[in-house]
Design a protein around this motif. Structure first.
Motif, PDB file in Angstrom:
ATOM      1  N   PHE A 130      -6.155  -1.414  -3.614  1.00 30.98           N
ATOM      2  CA  PHE A 130      -5.498  -0.290  -2.965  1.00 30.98           C
ATOM      3  C   PHE A 130      -6.116   1.033  -3.427  1.00 30.98           C
ATOM      4  O   PHE A 130      -6.298   1.950  -2.629  1.00 30.98           O
ATOM      5  CB  PHE A 130      -3.995  -0.328  -3.257  1.00 30.98           C
ATOM      6  N   ALA A 133      -9.342   1.612  -1.619  1.00 24.63           N
ATOM      7  CA  ALA A 133      -9.076   2.021  -0.235  1.00 24.63           C
ATOM      8  C   ALA A 133      -8.622   3.477  -0.166  1.00 24.63           C
ATOM      9  O   ALA A 133      -9.065   4.237   0.705  1.00 24.63           O
ATOM     10  CB  ALA A 133      -8.036   1.095   0.389  1.00 24.63           C
ATOM     11  N   LYS A 136     -11.619   5.756  -0.702  1.00 21.86           N
ATOM     12  CA  LYS A 136     -12.455   5.865   0.495  1.00 21.86           C
ATOM     13  C   LYS A 136     -11.786   6.751   1.547  1.00 21.86           C
ATOM     14  O   LYS A 136     -12.451   7.566   2.185  1.00 21.86           O
ATOM     15  CB  LYS A 136     -12.724   4.477   1.078  1.00 21.86           C
ATOM     16  N   LEU A 137     -10.491   6.596   1.719  1.00 22.49           N
ATOM     17  CA  LEU A 137      -9.749   7.411   2.682  1.00 22.49           C
ATOM     18  C   LEU A 137      -9.798   8.879   2.288  1.00 22.49           C
ATOM     19  O   LEU A 137     -10.057   9.749   3.126  1.00 22.49           O
ATOM     20  CB  LEU A 137      -8.302   6.928   2.783  1.00 22.49           C
TER      21      LEU A 137
END
Length: 152
Positions: A130, A133, A136-137
């Motif tokens: 998580f 992720a 990256k977001l």
């Protein structure tokens, strides 16, 4: 001003090296090239395949940094039927490559639980994934909100 230009050149070159190293690492770690060579019974050409991937990437990077007058796509669409066939063939090969890369990456994801067991990670794997992720977001949002793409 000169120092700023030198610093910008160093940062750009370093960033390019990091990105290209990441791309080549992903391609070679997932075993895409050896898998292709094994499936087609052409293992003796594996080094040639790897060199072609590197050469194609370098040429694509050069063309993206130093654009030629008019793009290849625009040039080929004006050429005629032969140019359009050339673009279709390139599109098919690019689609095959991206599809095979996606499948290879999906197979690598199967290795994450094995890795977690080997390092005796009992809890927190979901948090680690998580966090990657979210990172990256966040990076993508900063890139697009701050309009970094307009600086190029």
């Amino acid at each position: 001003m000169f120092l700023k230009t030198i610093l910008l050149c160093i940062m750009g070159f370093s960033s390019g090296l990091l990105v290209s190293a990441g791309v080549f690492t992903v391609l070679f770690v997932v075993g895409l090239v050896p898998r292709f060579a094994g499936k087609t019974n052409t293992a003796r050409y594996e080094l040639l395949y790897e060199e072609c991937i590197i050469f194609g990437s370098v040429i694509a990077c050069i063309l993206s940094v130093f654009p030629v007058k008019g793009s290849l796509g625009a040039l080929m669409t004006h050429v005629s039927f032969l140019g359009q066939m050339f673009l279709i063939v390139i599109g098919i090969f690019a689609g095959i490559f991206v599809g095979c890369l996606a499948i290879a990456l999906a197979e690598v994801l199967d290795g994450i639980p094995i890795f977690a067991r080997r390092i005796k990670l009992k809890m927190g794997l979901d948090i680690a994934i998580f966090s990657v992720a979210i990172g990256k977001l966040t990076g993508s949002l900063i890139y697009f909100i701050m309009n970094f793409f307009e600086l190029i």
